[in-house]
Design a protein around this motif. Structure first.
Motif, PDB file in Angstrom:
ATOM      1  N   ALA A   1      -7.688  21.114  -5.416  1.00  0.00           N
ATOM      2  CA  ALA A   1      -8.314  20.077  -6.249  1.00  0.00           C
ATOM      3  C   ALA A   1      -7.219  19.448  -7.122  1.00  0.00           C
ATOM      4  N   GLY A   2      -7.499  18.335  -7.695  1.00  0.00           N
ATOM      5  CA  GLY A   2      -6.545  17.738  -8.630  1.00  0.00           C
ATOM      6  C   GLY A   2      -5.384  17.046  -7.944  1.00  0.00           C
ATOM      7  N   VAL A   3      -5.448  16.908  -6.611  1.00  0.00           N
ATOM      8  CA  VAL A   3      -4.401  16.153  -5.907  1.00  0.00           C
ATOM      9  C   VAL A   3      -5.101  15.007  -5.191  1.00  0.00           C
ATOM     10  N   THR A   4      -4.615  13.801  -5.409  1.00  0.00           N
ATOM     11  CA  THR A   4      -5.200  12.652  -4.705  1.00  0.00           C
ATOM     12  C   THR A   4      -4.152  12.119  -3.730  1.00  0.00           C
ATOM     13  N   CYS A   5      -3.345  11.151  -4.187  1.00  0.00           N
ATOM     14  CA  CYS A   5      -2.214  10.687  -3.373  1.00  0.00           C
ATOM     15  C   CYS A   5      -1.035  11.584  -3.720  1.00  0.00           C
ATOM     16  N   CYS A   6      -0.188  11.910  -2.730  1.00  0.00           N
ATOM     17  CA  CYS A   6       0.936  12.817  -3.006  1.00  0.00           C
ATOM     18  C   CYS A   6       2.062  12.122  -3.747  1.00  0.00           C
ATOM     19  N   GLY A   7       1.996  10.798  -3.828  1.00  0.00           N
ATOM     20  CA  GLY A   7       3.013  10.058  -4.577  1.00  0.00           C
ATOM     21  C   GLY A   7       4.314   9.868  -3.819  1.00  0.00           C
ATOM     22  N   PHE A   8       4.376  10.309  -2.562  1.00  0.00           N
ATOM     23  CA  PHE A   8       5.640  10.131  -1.828  1.00  0.00           C
ATOM     24  C   PHE A   8       5.774   8.677  -1.370  1.00  0.00           C
ATOM     25  N   ALA A   9       4.628   8.139  -0.904  1.00  0.00           N
ATOM     26  CA  ALA A   9       4.531   6.703  -0.670  1.00  0.00           C
ATOM     27  C   ALA A   9       5.689   6.113   0.129  1.00  0.00           C
ATOM     28  N   GLY A  10       5.858   6.578   1.343  1.00  0.00           N
ATOM     29  CA  GLY A  10       6.913   6.011   2.207  1.00  0.00           C
ATOM     30  C   GLY A  10       8.275   6.423   1.712  1.00  0.00           C
ATOM     31  N   ASP A  11       8.924   5.527   0.951  1.00  0.00           N
ATOM     32  CA  ASP A  11      10.264   5.873   0.458  1.00  0.00           C
ATOM     33  C   ASP A  11      10.271   6.181  -1.047  1.00  0.00           C
TER      34      ASP A  11
END
Ligand SMILES: Cc1cc2nc3c(=O)[nH]c(=O)nc-3n(C[C@H](O)[C@H](O)[C@H](O)COP(=O)(O)OP(=O)(O)OC[C@H]3O[C@@H](n4cnc5c(N)ncnc54)[C@H](O)[C@@H]3O)c2cc1C
Ligand code: SF4
Ligand code: SF4
Length: 921
Positions: A848-858
């Motif tokens: 829980a508490g994770v939505t997008c991992c924030g890696f976002a391609g580059d």
């Protein structure tokens, strides 16, 4: 540096004291139409931090406002002094053994509490429509309520205990006898005064009756004076006064609620009436019945949503006087539901409806009705003229007056020219919301609003003795009218209470108690036109909990607020200043572009679109040329990247991952994948299917050097399931263009998508064969681009629909961690991914508490802090024996592996392993 800031910096960690112009503006903004900019923002993570900030406020004679999620609508969550922002340190949650009580911190989102309570068949009582964004601190301090909770299950009624830090820094825990004893010793005078106030109020029959009468319906105007007549113990009076006190009496650092039952079976009926009066007659008939909610919608409210899919066509043919009730019944069993529906039918017998009332138990239909009802406010917000503000007011009447009051209100709205206005509300409680759009940029318009509000207040108070604020809190908006509503005696009691708890007047001054008769017309928030794609934003903050950069830099709402301010400055010929400079990093660089904000936004804004547009504008000619070259020579770039990875691994083999991470500014990750390889075509018999291996999997190979390449795994699976995979011609030179789109190069990206489209069309014989792609973000981007021209699946969808039925699966033992990528969430394809995992693994962990991992391609290579922040909570839920993680996007998997140390791979690897043919003996 002011003494105040110096004081805070000396006593709080550096990151918790925020003074830059951008964040003071952006974090300082709430959902109301008022604007104050704090001198400083202090993030409070503990009771000690709160005490520190209170001491600093006192020493520097500076006001302080506590802030939970900032979804308040009446101007009570803003400050021109210190804004004390409640941090994640206050997100505690503890459930007692029989789930009858839950103890929570002020920093946890209400919806999250309910998600955790759901497996126990429980929820918290208060149910504001904003529950998935607002936090416990604000829910309690506003005494928020919603469609079902009425006056019986709000925070006041379901309070079981409270921890509070008073203005002088004293802590009281009402559930701890030692704390109570110490408090009685140190604050005996305060307790005596409360007890005395209670005795005097109860003895004053007229005042006590007035208080009782006023709280028969929802009321959040002024303080919870019912505490003085409902309780004799001064501790009980104190804790109940804190509910609805809007941060003006103390800081609530923990609250224990009595939980309430969440019935699993529900049925809803949308019933149309020829006119408001008949609808209100039905409300009176329904009041004693076992209904959980009855929502009223007037004709303009119905107009605002009448074209939504799924609604009965009759809605468009109703007369202009018509109205509707949305009725809900809940029960623990379907028999219980049937009984309750029968009771409703009996109660409504003889009341004229446009069509016979029909209840639905179909969850999709019920959901659709409620979505439509909840969509009325945003519908007005979305249609408003750019530059205007959408206002939602919140009044309540005794239900016997509801019909007359609604008709009077409609007439008043017309009289003041608010022709776009709609009225809806929680009819059982006599609680009406009306929504208007208002231009605050023009003084004649402000005057119109002032005249209108005066008339509304007199209508509600003088004619009907109703509540000026039923659930949204008094704030600055109704503070000038508290005495009008309550009368002098009750209002002076409220002043005494404020004086008792906050003699220096530093806690949220101007809120609830305000002697300025024009306070509701001052400090109005500017709403300049900025960018068409975000001008509809109503600054509600619903998008914030989903955003991976929220609290690292900016949330979607805060990005929009900042861009609006930059637009205002540009229009006024003012310099952008440090707001413009800081926005480059906080607004643009650290936006993952994931678009998850759009899934919670009532007006459908994807702030990622704003980011992409602004990134495009910021690109200089050189950067644009380099990126365009990248698009045109994609194969060369891919080869260079693979070479870079090979060299990186060679260096890390000698000098270590940490060295490379340091010299690459965090871009080199621990467990960085090895160079990828394009798969080789196979010649097999079977059903043709086109497989496009995306560039992520072609460039970044597996983390373990011995593991097979993603493309080969997928080809193996397809062949095993009896398909004949076709690789598009020249696929290693192709890319969907998503990479350039995220940099703001929409045109160049479109060119790459077009080239890929042509290749996919050719390979699939113009859509004769299905097409699969192996990275969710790229699949989603191409699905959008192709707009149904051919059947394109993300790999996991195809695996769920077409591979699972053809494969023999032996489930993997041991836990598997699942990360659902943002594109899968946005497309609503998460159900299939979960089902696929359930088929392959005994135990699936979805932190829980994770939505997008924030890696976002580059992004994960360029701003690694975004990835770290987005995944900061993942560790809480991953068991020590979890060695395997699964996702659907190669770059997300790189970030997940780097942050957790668990090898995250495409779900294809797990499926391949689980479906290997077993040796026969
Ligand atoms: C679209 C929309 C719909 C809404 N619908 C509803 C609805 O149906 N019902 C309803 O009641 N409200 C509704 N609201 C208003 C608002 O969302 C709620 O009142 C909500 O409970 C506020 O919570 P918050 O976390 O945003 O608090 P904030 O706005 O941050 O703060 C609210 C008040 O509480 C004080 N406060 C916060 N934390 C503490 C603390 N720990 N100790 C002391 N004081 C504290 C603040 O100073 C402030 O005065 C709606 C708002 C929007 C934008
Ligand atoms: S972007 Fe949407 S969800 Fe976010 S604040 Fe604006 S209107 Fe609300
Ligand atoms: S696109 Fe993603 S990162 Fe950007 S504002 Fe929206 S939710 Fe936040």
């Amino acid at each position: 540096m002011s003494q105040l800031i110096q004081h805070l910096r000396q006593n709080l960690p550096e990151t918790q004291v925020i003074t830059d112009d951008l964040r003071r503006l952006a974090y300082g903004t709430d959902a109301s139409f008022y604007r104050l900019i704090p001198q400083v923002i202090a993030v409070v993570e503990s009771e000690n931090d709160v005490k520190t900030v209170l001491t600093a406020a006192k020493a520097n004679n500076t006001p302080i406002t506590f802030r939970a999620a900032g979804t308040s609508l009446s101007g009570q969550a803003i400050s021109d002094g210190i804004l004390a922002l409640i941090g994640e340190g206050f997100a505690d949650y503890a459930l007692n053994a029989d789930a009858s009580q839950v103890t929570v911190g002020p920093g946890i989102v209400g919806g999250e509490v309910n998600r955790r309570l759901a497996p126990h068949g429980k929820k918290i009582g208060p149910d504001p429509a904003s529950i998935n964004a607002c936090k416990i601190g604000g829910i309690a301090a506003n005494n928020a309520s919603g469609m079902c909770c009425g006056t019986a299950q709000n925070s006041y009624r379901t309070l079981a205990g409270l921890r509070v830090v008073l203005a002088d820094g004293t802590l009281l825990d009402s559930e701890d006898p030692t704390s109570r004893a110490a408090f009685a010793h140190s604050h005996g005078a305060l307790l005596d005064e409360l007890a005395q106030m209670g005795r005097a109020t109860r003895a004053n029959a007229a005042l006590a009756e007035r208080i009782r009468h006023k709280f028969k319906i929802k009321n959040t105007t002024g303080y919870s004076l019912n505490a003085l007549i409902d309780y004799e113990d001064p501790f009980d009076i104190l804790t109940h006064l804190m509910i609805g006190s809007e941060g003006t009496l103390g800081f609530i650092s923990r609250i224990t609620y009595q939980t309430v039952v969440e019935d699993p079976c529900k049925a809803s009926a949308l019933v149309f009436f020829p006119d408001i009066r008949t609808a209100c007659e039905a409300v009176i008939a329904l009041k004693p019945q076992p209904v959980s909610a009855v929502e009223l919608l007037d004709r303009p409210a119905l107009h605002s949503v009448e074209n939504k899919p799924g609604l009965p066509p009759i809605i468009r043919q109703l007369g202009e006087e018509a109205a509707a009730l949305l009725i809900e019944v809940r029960a623990s069993s379907s028999d219980g539901i049937a009984d309750k529906i029968a009771a409703v039918h009996a109660a409504m017998a003889g009341i004229a409806t446009v069509e016979p009332m029909v209840f639905s138990t179909d969850p999709a239909t019920c959901d659709m009705y409620w979505k439509v009802r909840k969509g009325t406010f945003p519908a007005v917000g979305a249609m408003r003229r750019t530059g205007t503000t959408v206002l939602i007011e919140d009044i309540a009447f005794h239900i016997e007056n509801l019909a007359d009051a609604t008709l009077d209100l409609q007439a008043l709205l017309r009289h003041h020219g608010y022709h776009e206005a709609i009225i809806f509300g929680h009819a059982l409680e006599g609680n009406l919301h009306f929504v208007i759009t208002q231009d605050f940029g023009d003084s004649s318009e402000v005057d119109r609003y002032a005249r209108f509000m005066d008339d509304v207040c007199h209508l509600v108070v003088d004619k009907y003795d109703g509540s000026l604020k039923a659930e949204h809190g008094t704030g600055r908006n109704m503070a000038p009218f508290v005495e009008l509503e309550w009368g002098r005696e009750a209002a002076s009691l409220m002043r005494r209470i404020k004086q008792l708890f906050d003699p220096a007047g530093l806690l949220n001054p101007g809120v609830i108690i305000n002697d300025n008769p024009h306070a509701h017309l001052e400090n109005l928030k500017p709403m300049p036109a900025a960018e068409d794609i975000v001008d509809r934003c109503i600054e509600c903050g619903f998008c914030e909990p989903l955003c991976p950069s929220h609290r690292l830099t900016l949330s979607p709402r805060q990005r929009i607020v900042s861009v609006r301010e930059l637009a205002r400055r540009a229009a006024a010929g003012e310099a952008a200043g440090s707001i413009g400079e800081d926005y480059a990093y906080m607004g643009l660089d650290t936006c993952a572009g994931c678009g998850l904000c759009s899934t919670a936004c009532p007006v459908g804004i994807d702030t990622g679109d704003l980011t992409r547009r602004l990134r495009g504008r910021r690109l200089g000619d050189t950067a644009r040329a380099v990126n365009a070259w990248t698009g045109e020579h994609f194969g060369t770039l891919a080869n260079a990247s693979r070479l870079g990875l090979s060299v990186g691994h060679a260096v890390s083999g000698v000098l270590g991952d940490n060295f490379l991470a340091r010299i690459s500014g965090g871009a080199w990750k621990k467990n960085m994948p090895h160079a990828g390889k394009a798969p080789a075509a196979r010649t097999t018999q079977g059903d043709p299917v086109v497989y496009f291996p995306t560039c992520g999997g072609r460039i970044f190979g597996p983390s373990q050097s011995g593991d097979p390449q993603l493309g080969d795994v997928i080809l193996e699976l397809l062949t095993r399931a009896g398909y004949a995979p076709i690789l598009p011609e020249g696929f290693d030179q192709l890319c969907c263009g998503q990479m350039l789109a995220s940099k703001g190069m929409a045109e160049e990206a479109e060119g790459m998508s077009n080239t890929l489209e042509a290749a996919l069309m050719k390979a699939s014989q113009n859509g004769k064969y299905p097409v699969i792609m192996d990275a969710s973000t790229c699949s989603a981007s191409m699905q959008k681009h192709l707009a149904g021209k051919l059947k394109l699946y993300d790999f996991h969808e195809f695996a769920h629909d077409a591979l699972l039925p053809r494969l023999l699966i032996s489930k993997q033992a041991g836990p598997v961690a699942l990360h659902i990528n943002c594109s899968v969430r946005k497309n609503g394809a998460d159900g299939k991914l979960r089902a696929l995992l359930q088929a392959c693994a005994d135990e699936v962990i979805e932190p829980a508490g994770v939505t997008c991992c924030g890696f976002a391609g580059d992004r994960g290579f360029v701003v690694p802090e975004l990835n770290q922040h987005a995944l900061r909570k993942i560790h809480d839920d991953l068991p020590a024996n979890c060695a395997c993680g699964v996702s659907t996007n190669r770059t997300c998997e790189i970030g997940l592996t780097a942050e957790t140390g668990i090898d995250y791979q495409s779900v294809a690897y797990l499926l391949e392993e689980c479906s290997r043919p077993q040796p026969t003996c």
